[in-house]
Scaffold this motif. Structure first.
Motif, mmCIF file in Angstrom:
data_model
loop_
_atom_site.group_PDB
_atom_site.id
_atom_site.type_symbol
_atom_site.label_atom_id
_atom_site.label_comp_id
_atom_site.label_asym_id
_atom_site.label_seq_id
_atom_site.Cartn_x
_atom_site.Cartn_y
_atom_site.Cartn_z
ATOM 1 N N GLY A 40 55.276 -15.714 -37.503
ATOM 2 C CA GLY A 40 55.778 -14.862 -36.616
ATOM 3 C C GLY A 40 55.215 -13.529 -36.780
ATOM 4 O O GLY A 40 54.845 -13.348 -37.924
ATOM 5 N N ARG A 89 54.598 -2.812 -39.739
ATOM 6 C CA ARG A 89 54.591 -4.258 -40.128
ATOM 7 C C ARG A 89 54.905 -5.358 -39.542
ATOM 8 O O ARG A 89 55.325 -6.461 -39.837
ATOM 9 C CB ARG A 89 55.235 -4.242 -41.550
ATOM 10 N N GLY A 101 56.689 -9.559 -43.195
ATOM 11 C CA GLY A 101 56.649 -10.490 -44.349
ATOM 12 C C GLY A 101 56.581 -12.157 -44.244
ATOM 13 O O GLY A 101 56.355 -12.831 -45.198
ATOM 14 N N THR A 145 48.912 -6.477 -40.821
ATOM 15 C CA THR A 145 49.412 -6.315 -39.210
ATOM 16 C C THR A 145 48.553 -5.651 -38.712
ATOM 17 O O THR A 145 48.152 -5.774 -37.608
ATOM 18 C CB THR A 145 50.764 -5.734 -39.533
ATOM 19 N N THR A 182 46.392 -11.955 -41.901
ATOM 20 C CA THR A 182 47.537 -12.753 -42.329
ATOM 21 C C THR A 182 46.561 -14.129 -42.736
ATOM 22 O O THR A 182 46.797 -14.533 -43.898
ATOM 23 C CB THR A 182 48.767 -13.454 -41.585
HETATM 24 N N1 ASP Z 1 53.646 -8.845 -40.740
HETATM 25 C C1 ASP Z 1 52.558 -9.483 -40.018
HETATM 26 C C2 ASP Z 1 52.441 -9.412 -38.321
HETATM 27 O O1 ASP Z 1 53.587 -8.928 -37.819
HETATM 28 C C3 ASP Z 1 52.770 -10.883 -40.155
HETATM 29 C C4 ASP Z 1 52.626 -11.151 -41.735
HETATM 30 O O2 ASP Z 1 53.410 -11.065 -42.583
HETATM 31 O O3 ASP Z 1 51.386 -11.424 -42.222
HETATM 32 O O4 ASP Z 1 51.513 -9.256 -37.906
#
Ligand code: ASP
Length: 440
Positions: free
Chosen positions: A356, A278, A360, A395, A317
């Motif tokens: 970022g 993730r 999460g 992700t 995202t």
């Molecule tokens: N976990 C995602 C990523 O690292 C970011 C998100 O929470 O949407 O790309």
């Protein structure tokens, strides 16, 4: 069991491409988590070790490959590559939100559900967009690297790399010139060593991913997931459409004239790692290894585009913000107007840039979209329970998008060998990583 037997089992095990071994661990871990329940969470530290091993190499690999890239392409090409990469990143993110909204309008997730009384969310965590922008210029480059601030690191490394190139061109002093060459040579050797580490870490990934999935499903359990089935389904359909139509159909087939199968085969390790951990940033070493070994892209392009993409390009995202906006509106029984939905596109793209590449953040950025639409922030708390599942899908999309855009830009700039790696033979492309890991 005799030693020779053990050796032959081990050899047979190692001959299976790593992505299949990790994929199997993913499925087995999920099943074990669902069967065992809460006690499976004791395995979590084994998963955390995998994530930390990957995180350990992110900053060095960004610094080294970017310097290598700068050595390989001219400053003017770097400028053009930058413009093309950023342009494609922005366009694909906007399309992702449109697709997310369209699918969510059709599927209508959230209808029939109501917000539980006890969910609460403190919106204080949203990062400030202007702060992110200013933060690109590091006050202290070593500090930026120590904090894992990828954008600030990219900024400093480009400045430093260009300074090295200019120095090499302009200096009369032989010692300085050979010093510059030595720095680049050391970086070249360092890059190779880091890729060796990546494939070694992926070997441990089989255990790490099993543990991560067992812990997630052990904690969530199937019951917690059922009410969100429509939300998960809507996001999955939107993601599959985006990957199929925009990445494979548009970027790979129409713009690069290559086989989507070769592209997916070349990107598999990164895709499976993103699903497992993730985090786009955490996956970055594997994404770079796939770009280098399998997709045969020059460091001059991927050394810049992939770290940038892992930080700012997040189609999954952005799309998720659109899908959850409709979900939230359904929860409180309101219908979003066309203008409101268009607002979602703009805010979702900005939110995805500001988020970022760590687990999460997409959930936290939801507060921006919900606040703008006047929808209850409690929705964030409500979906938080299934976020570990939604985040994996986001992700995976984010990382695939980084690689697809990088492939196109590399093609436009003659920085890809479309006769080698997974382009020549998708099955062979898969195993390049294994060979690199060595049988030592
Ligand atoms: N976990 C995602 C990523 O690292 C970011 C998100 O929470 O949407 O790309």
């Amino acid at each position: 069991m005799s030693t020779s037997n053990t050796k032959s089992y081990w050899r047979r095990y190692r001959s299976v491409p790593i992505v299949y071994r990790i994929g199997t661990a993913f499925v087995l871990g999920s099943v074990v988590g669902l069967l065992v329940g809460e006690p499976a969470t004791v395995l979590e530290p084994l998963g955390d070790i995998f994530v930390r091993l990957l995180s350990m190499i992110v900053v060095p690999i960004v610094v080294f490959t970017l310097l290598m890239g700068i050595r390989r392409i001219s400053p003017s090409t770097l400028g053009r590559v930058g413009g093309e990469v950023i342009g494609l990143y922005a366009v694909t993110s906007a399309i992702a939100v449109f697709i997310g909204l369209a699918v969510a309008n059709l599927v209508n997730p959230g209808q029939g559900l109501t917000l539980a009384e006890d969910v609460e969310f403190d919106p204080a965590d949203t990062p400030d967009f202007a702060e992110v922008l200013v933060g690109i210029v590091p006050e202290n480059p070593i500090g930026a690297m120590a904090e894992g601030n990828v954008l600030a690191t990219i900024f400093f490394v480009i400045v430093f790399g260009l300074a090295l190139l200019l120095l090499e061109e302009s200096t009369e002093d032989e010692t300085v010139r050979s010093g510059v060459e030595s720095i680049f040579d050391i970086v070249e050797a360092g890059t190779e060593a880091l890729f060796k580490i990546v494939w070694g870490v992926m070997e441990y990934g089989v255990i790490g991913v099993f543990a991560l999935m067992a812990a997630v499903f052990g904690e969530a359990g199937a019951d917690a997931i059922v009410p969100f089935a429509m939300l998960i389904a809507a996001l999955t359909v939107a993601i599959l459409l985006h990957i199929g139509v925009v990445y494979l159909g548009g970027l790979i087939v129409a713009l690069t004239r290559q086989s989507p199968v070769s592209f997916l085969a070349g990107s598999k390790d990164a895709i499976v790692t993103a699903l497992s951990i993730r985090s786009s940033s955490g996956t970055l070493p594997v994404t770079m290894a796939n770009a280098d070994d399998n997709l045969q892209i020059n460091e001059g392009v991927y050394g810049f585009s992939l770290p940038l993409g892992a930080t700012v390009n997040m189609d999954g995202t952005a799309m998720y913000q659109g899908v959850v906006a409709i979900f939230a509106a359904n929860l409180v029984g309101v219908q979003l107007s066309l203008v409101e939905q268009l607002t979602v596109v703009v805010i979702a793209v900005l939110a995805s840039i500001g988020a970022g590449g760590v687990p999460g953040t997409g959930l936290i950025m939801l507060t921006l979209v919900l606040t703008q639409l006047g929808l209850p922030l409690e929705v964030v708390g409500f979906v938080a329970g299934v976020d570990p599942i939604l985040d994996r899908l986001r992700t995976m999309t984010n990382v695939t998008g980084d690689l697809a855009v990088t492939t196109v830009v590399a093609h436009w700039n003659d920085a890809i060998d479309l006769t080698g790696g997974s382009w020549a033979d998708p099955t062979q492309g898969l195993e390049v990583g294994d060979t690199t890991a060595g049988d030592d």
